[in-house]
Write a protein that holds these residues in place. Structure first.
Motif, PDB file in Angstrom:
ATOM      1  N   LYS A 274      30.434   3.449 -55.060  1.00 54.05           N
ATOM      2  CA  LYS A 274      31.574   3.251 -54.203  1.00 54.05           C
ATOM      3  C   LYS A 274      31.103   2.404 -53.321  1.00 54.05           C
ATOM      4  O   LYS A 274      32.152   1.421 -53.052  1.00 54.05           O
ATOM      5  CB  LYS A 274      31.789   4.696 -53.520  1.00 54.05           C
ATOM      6  CG  LYS A 274      32.404   5.702 -54.329  1.00 54.05           C
ATOM      7  CD  LYS A 274      32.903   6.878 -53.437  1.00 54.05           C
ATOM      8  CE  LYS A 274      33.400   7.866 -54.314  1.00 54.05           C
ATOM      9  NZ  LYS A 274      33.783   9.286 -53.259  1.00 54.05           N
ATOM     10  N   VAL A 275      30.037   2.108 -52.738  1.00 55.57           N
ATOM     11  CA  VAL A 275      29.436   0.774 -51.859  1.00 55.57           C
ATOM     12  C   VAL A 275      29.841  -0.477 -52.393  1.00 55.57           C
ATOM     13  O   VAL A 275      30.411  -1.344 -51.722  1.00 55.57           O
ATOM     14  CB  VAL A 275      28.450   1.188 -51.314  1.00 55.57           C
ATOM     15  CG1 VAL A 275      28.046  -0.279 -50.637  1.00 55.57           C
ATOM     16  CG2 VAL A 275      28.018   2.341 -50.558  1.00 55.57           C
ATOM     17  N   VAL A 276      29.485  -0.217 -53.757  1.00 58.72           N
ATOM     18  CA  VAL A 276      29.490  -1.610 -54.453  1.00 58.72           C
ATOM     19  C   VAL A 276      31.320  -2.186 -54.656  1.00 58.72           C
ATOM     20  O   VAL A 276      31.568  -3.157 -54.538  1.00 58.72           O
ATOM     21  CB  VAL A 276      28.832  -1.696 -55.669  1.00 58.72           C
ATOM     22  CG1 VAL A 276      29.204  -2.853 -56.766  1.00 58.72           C
ATOM     23  CG2 VAL A 276      27.349  -1.618 -55.525  1.00 58.72           C
ATOM     24  N   GLU A 277      31.850  -0.934 -55.138  1.00 56.64           N
ATOM     25  CA  GLU A 277      33.362  -1.082 -55.166  1.00 56.64           C
ATOM     26  C   GLU A 277      33.829  -1.735 -53.821  1.00 56.64           C
ATOM     27  O   GLU A 277      34.738  -2.520 -53.654  1.00 56.64           O
ATOM     28  CB  GLU A 277      33.715   0.016 -55.411  1.00 56.64           C
ATOM     29  CG  GLU A 277      35.360   0.024 -55.628  1.00 56.64           C
ATOM     30  CD  GLU A 277      35.908   1.553 -56.229  1.00 56.64           C
ATOM     31  OE1 GLU A 277      37.366   1.432 -56.544  1.00 56.64           O
ATOM     32  OE2 GLU A 277      35.192   2.280 -56.526  1.00 56.64           O
ATOM     33  N   ALA A 278      33.521  -1.051 -52.877  1.00 57.31           N
ATOM     34  CA  ALA A 278      34.105  -1.391 -51.529  1.00 57.31           C
ATOM     35  C   ALA A 278      33.582  -2.818 -51.118  1.00 57.31           C
ATOM     36  O   ALA A 278      34.513  -3.593 -50.424  1.00 57.31           O
ATOM     37  CB  ALA A 278      33.342  -0.276 -50.421  1.00 57.31           C
ATOM     38  N   GLU A 279      32.198  -3.417 -51.264  1.00 61.63           N
ATOM     39  CA  GLU A 279      31.864  -4.459 -50.998  1.00 61.63           C
ATOM     40  C   GLU A 279      32.632  -5.570 -51.836  1.00 61.63           C
ATOM     41  O   GLU A 279      32.568  -6.757 -51.549  1.00 61.63           O
ATOM     42  CB  GLU A 279      30.251  -4.811 -51.313  1.00 61.63           C
ATOM     43  CG  GLU A 279      29.379  -3.867 -50.376  1.00 61.63           C
ATOM     44  CD  GLU A 279      28.015  -4.150 -50.740  1.00 61.63           C
ATOM     45  OE1 GLU A 279      27.713  -4.470 -52.025  1.00 61.63           O
ATOM     46  OE2 GLU A 279      27.239  -3.735 -49.910  1.00 61.63           O
TER      47      GLU A 279
END
Length: 336
Positions: A274-279
């Motif tokens: 999810k973090v990678v997706e948000a970044e």
């Protein structure tokens, strides 16, 4: 010539008739019976021959019985023989019972014989008691110690209960049950070793010969031995079982913890995704802000400078100062 034939032909006829008669009548056996004072009708012997009954199996026991003063007739013996009985054995039993002053009739003796029991051995056992030795009987006292016992049971045949009465196996089984009960009710195995006669008295008082073909005269303890510590063995087995249960529960908890750990790792990977997706959405959002005029070019450059300063400070903070100091000392040493 005719006179000779007239003499020979009747002689041949007489010899044939005598031969046929002797083939049906055991003349020697009849003579033995008569000489012994036993009245036997010769036509009775012919009837036995026609009924396929061996006359010697009737006449000889009859001679023996009447010589002993027994009131037995040939019809009784023949009837018992035709029923599948052992006539000679029955007559021997009657004679032995008569000599020992035992009350035994021919009908009872024949019934015992037809029941499959050796009536002569039963009469001898009534006169001379028999000793039955039990195998090793194992019992456990209340303190958990195993006690092994061998008993000798003195029995006498009960002629009135031989038909339908239980045999030696029942006596041994009942004595074994009594020994197990007596030892099992003792508080300590030491009391059994100190007073082995307590077992015989207790077992003998239970009336173990009821319904059997014997009368128990005495029960003597021949040998007593100590076996295993059953109580300790059971405690060891219980402790081992408790240990296995505890190990199983611990293994269950460990498996649960491992499963929980795997779940948390999966959750961490999910959050990282999810973090990678948000970044990945940040450059797109900045491009949209630049395109819409919400973010200026100078603002973008200032933000880049701030990120570069932050990265530099993070690198400085993660550097091991001791290694840097050591490296500087090495440089100075080389310069000198």
């Amino acid at each position: 010539m005719f006179e000779i034939f007239g003499f020979i032909i009747p002689l041949i006829v007489i010899l044939v008739i005598v031969g046929i008669f002797l083939s049906f009548v055991p003349l020697g056996l009849w003579i033995s019976a008569v000489s012994a004072g036993v009245r036997v009708n010769i036509f009775s012997l012919v009837g036995m021959r026609l009924r396929r009954v061996r006359a010697d199996k009737i006449i000889r026991p009859l001679i023996k019985a009447q010589k002993a003063g027994m009131n037995v007739n040939a019809n009784q013996l023949e009837s018992h023989l035709l029923s599948g009985g052992r006539v000679d054995n029955v007559v021997d039993a009657l004679i032995a019972a008569h000599r020992a002053n035992l009350d035994l009739s021919f009908e009872r003796a024949a019934a015992i014989d037809l029941a499959g029991r050796n009536v002569f051995e039963a009469v001898k056992m009534s006169v001379t008691p028999k000793i039955i030795e039990t195998p090793w009987i194992s019992a456990v006292a209340i303190d958990g110690i195993e006690v092994k016992v061998i008993a000798k049971v003195t029995v006498r045949a009960n002629l009135s209960r031989l038909v339908g009465g239980a045999g030696e196996e029942t006596i041994i089984a009942r004595v074994g049950e009594g020994i197990v009960t007596t030892v099992g009710s003792s508080q300590s195995h030491k009391s059994v070793l100190e007073n082995p006669d307590l077992i015989s008295r207790t077992v003998l008082s239970k009336g173990l010969d009821n319904g059997t073909a014997f009368e128990i005269l005495s029960i003597d303890i021949a040998d007593v031995d100590i076996g295993r510590n059953i109580g300790a063995h059971l405690q060891i087995q219980q402790a081992e079982a408790d240990k296995q249960i505890a190990q199983a529960k611990a293994e269950e908890r460990r498996a649960t913890a491992i499963a929980k750990e795997q779940e948390m790792r999966a959750e961490v990977e999910h959050m990282k995704a999810k973090v990678v997706e948000a970044e990945a959405e940040v450059p797109r959002a900045m491009a949209e802000a630049l395109r819409s005029g919400n973010l200026g070019v100078m603002d973008y450059y200032r933000m880049q400078n701030v990120q570069a300063d932050t990265a530099m400070k993070n690198n400085v903070g993660n550097t091991d100062l001791s290694k840097v100091f050591h490296k500087e000392q090495c440089i100075e040493t080389k310069d000198n």
